[in-house]
Scaffold this motif. Structure first.
Motif, short mmCIF file in Angstrom:
data_model
loop_
_atom_site.label_atom_id
_atom_site.label_comp_id
_atom_site.label_asym_id
_atom_site.label_seq_id
_atom_site.Cartn_x
_atom_site.Cartn_y
_atom_site.Cartn_z
N VAL A 7 -51.90 -14.41 -35.32
CA VAL A 7 -50.55 -14.28 -34.62
C VAL A 7 -49.68 -13.73 -36.09
CG1 VAL A 7 -48.28 -15.01 -33.86
CG2 VAL A 7 -50.46 -15.84 -32.87
N HIS A 8 -48.83 -12.95 -36.07
CA HIS A 8 -47.98 -12.57 -37.00
C HIS A 8 -46.76 -12.54 -36.93
CE1 HIS A 8 -49.84 -11.47 -41.18
NE2 HIS A 8 -50.93 -11.70 -40.30
N TYR A 13 -41.97 -10.81 -33.63
CA TYR A 13 -40.51 -10.51 -33.59
C TYR A 13 -40.28 -9.10 -33.09
CZ TYR A 13 -35.73 -10.39 -36.05
OH TYR A 13 -34.66 -9.96 -36.38
N ASN A 14 -41.11 -8.24 -33.09
CA ASN A 14 -41.04 -6.94 -32.86
C ASN A 14 -41.28 -6.86 -31.44
OD1 ASN A 14 -43.26 -4.55 -32.06
ND2 ASN A 14 -41.56 -3.83 -33.41
N TYR A 15 -42.00 -7.53 -30.84
CA TYR A 15 -42.22 -8.00 -29.26
C TYR A 15 -40.94 -8.44 -28.73
CZ TYR A 15 -44.22 -9.66 -25.17
OH TYR A 15 -44.42 -10.01 -23.72
N TRP A 16 -40.55 -9.55 -29.20
CA TRP A 16 -39.32 -9.93 -28.61
C TRP A 16 -38.07 -8.86 -28.70
CZ3 TRP A 16 -39.80 -14.98 -32.01
CH2 TRP A 16 -40.59 -15.94 -31.24
N LEU A 17 -37.74 -7.89 -29.69
CA LEU A 17 -36.89 -7.02 -29.79
C LEU A 17 -37.35 -5.74 -28.95
CD1 LEU A 17 -36.30 -6.93 -33.82
CD2 LEU A 17 -34.67 -7.73 -31.88
N GLY A 18 -38.34 -5.86 -28.17
CA GLY A 18 -38.83 -4.81 -27.16
C GLY A 18 -39.54 -3.70 -27.92
N GLY A 19 -40.17 -3.86 -29.33
CA GLY A 19 -40.73 -2.79 -29.83
C GLY A 19 -42.24 -2.87 -29.43
N GLY A 30 -45.71 -14.95 -28.11
CA GLY A 30 -44.30 -14.74 -28.11
C GLY A 30 -43.64 -15.11 -26.56
N ASP A 31 -44.82 -14.89 -25.69
CA ASP A 31 -44.51 -15.36 -24.39
C ASP A 31 -44.30 -16.97 -24.11
OD1 ASP A 31 -44.22 -12.88 -23.36
OD2 ASP A 31 -46.28 -12.64 -22.68
N LEU A 74 -40.93 -5.34 -39.13
CA LEU A 74 -41.18 -4.20 -38.85
C LEU A 74 -40.04 -3.27 -38.76
CD1 LEU A 74 -44.07 -5.17 -36.58
CD2 LEU A 74 -44.17 -3.65 -38.46
N PRO A 75 -39.78 -2.09 -39.07
CA PRO A 75 -38.55 -1.19 -38.91
C PRO A 75 -38.25 -1.22 -37.72
CG PRO A 75 -40.30 0.02 -40.08
CD PRO A 75 -41.06 -1.10 -39.65
N THR A 76 -36.85 -1.31 -37.51
CA THR A 76 -36.04 -1.32 -36.02
C THR A 76 -34.88 -0.48 -36.43
OG1 THR A 76 -35.30 -2.62 -34.09
CG2 THR A 76 -35.44 -3.75 -36.49
N ALA A 77 -34.00 -0.63 -35.35
CA ALA A 77 -32.75 -0.03 -35.55
C ALA A 77 -32.00 -0.76 -36.72
CB ALA A 77 -31.86 -0.18 -34.18
N ASP A 78 -31.07 0.05 -37.48
CA ASP A 78 -30.15 -0.47 -38.29
C ASP A 78 -30.95 -1.19 -39.33
OD1 ASP A 78 -27.72 0.56 -37.43
OD2 ASP A 78 -27.39 -0.89 -36.11
N ASN A 79 -31.60 -0.92 -39.94
CA ASN A 79 -32.49 -1.33 -41.34
C ASN A 79 -31.51 -1.46 -42.26
OD1 ASN A 79 -35.07 -1.58 -39.79
ND2 ASN A 79 -34.88 0.57 -39.78
N THR A 80 -31.86 -2.42 -43.39
CA THR A 80 -31.01 -2.59 -44.43
C THR A 80 -30.33 -1.23 -45.15
OG1 THR A 80 -31.69 -4.82 -44.61
CG2 THR A 80 -30.60 -4.13 -46.33
#
Ligand code: SAM
Length: 262
Positions: A7-8, A13-19, A30-31, A74-80
């Motif tokens: 697990v990473h 976190y990407n999974y929780w964000l819907g990635g 995650g589940d 992992l890159p998502t919306a609104d990266n720094t």
């Protein structure tokens, strides 16, 4: 090497964000956590909102043009760099993560404006001196000018309090006065006794690896820095930019703090 049997945190976190950048082991973990703490997806989303608002504040109000973002994800919306360069295209951002998969995606997706710079370093938060001595980091960031250090949802993976304190001290000591630390960190301060006991037993069983800290623990880690308004609050309560309904702090379970080096 990308390991799909372990697990990473970035992929979970990407999974929780819907990635989509996650493996079966990450989804299972995650589940399992979401079954015990259904708020965890809210946590991930609200944490991203904190990152966006903190970077916007740093770039637009505090005039910061340099960011050291450790624990990139992992890159998502609104990266720094996107948030910072939207305000100031010349902003420079160094991303640091210890997950090779994050760096592969980051290199491909986190591209800078022509006026600014972005750089990616595979390194561990636990060896801050290596990050600070990296020649390419020093080429992108001028450590004689203010830097915003971003430790967003990453310091809680360092379990030992003394080590966490030493890491923050080493990083902050290398930055000039007028620099900032944007921190988000897991907590059970908003959780009821039963939820807290459940969370701690999952830590003992090795099922979660985000070690919670109290506001008092975090105040010690931030000693010497000025904590800006509104202080230690759930990320969702940190300078919200709309009047919409906000989730319960107990579901969010993660502090957001912005502090300045005097
Ligand atoms: C929960 S994600 C947070 C991502 C992003 N900062 C955010 O808040 O949206 C945690 C990230 O920290 C990275 N990470 C965990 N432990 C780390 C360490 N010791 N050194 C560097 N990165 C680490 C993980 O690989 C993952 O990308």
């Amino acid at each position: 090497m990308v390991d799909d049997t372990r697990v990473h945190s970035a992929r979970r976190y990407n999974y929780w964000l819907g990635g989509k950048d996650n493996f079966a082991v990450d989804r299972e973990s995650g589940d399992m956590i979401a079954a015990a703490f259904p708020g965890v997806r809210i946590t991930a989303r609200e944490n991203r909102g904190f990152l966006r608002r903190a970077v916007t504040h740093l770039a637009a109000e505090a005039g910061v043009r340099q960011f050291l973002d450790i624990g990139t994800g992992l890159p998502t919306a609104d990266n720094t760099h996107e948030v910072a360069q939207r305000v100031a295209p010349s902003s420079r951002v160094v991303y640091v993560d210890n997950d090779p998969m994050v760096l592969v995606h980051a290199r491909a997706l986190l591209t800078s404006t022509p006026e600014g710079r972005t750089h990616y370093l595979e390194a561990d938060l636990r060896t801050p001196e290596k990050i600070l001595a990296d020649p390419e980091v020093l080429d992108v960031l001028d450590l004689d000018r203010p830097v915003a250090l971003m430790l967003v949802a990453v310091l809680h993976f360092v379990r030992d309090d003394a080590e966490a304190r030493e890491i923050v001290r080493t990083l902050v000591d290398a930055l000039p006065s007028g620099s900032y630390l944007a921190l988000s960190h897991a907590t059970t301060d908003f959780t009821d006794a039963e939820g807290r006991a459940r969370y701690l037993s999952m830590i003992d069983a090795g099922q979660v690896d985000a070690y919670p800290r109290t506001a008092a623990d975090l105040a010690l880690i931030l000693e010497g820095l000025e904590v800006l308004e509104p202080g230690f609050v759930a990320v969702s309560e940190w300078r919200p930019d709309d009047d919409g309904p906000r989730p319960d702090a107990g579901d969010v379970a993660i502090y957001g703090v912005l502090a300045r080096k005097p």
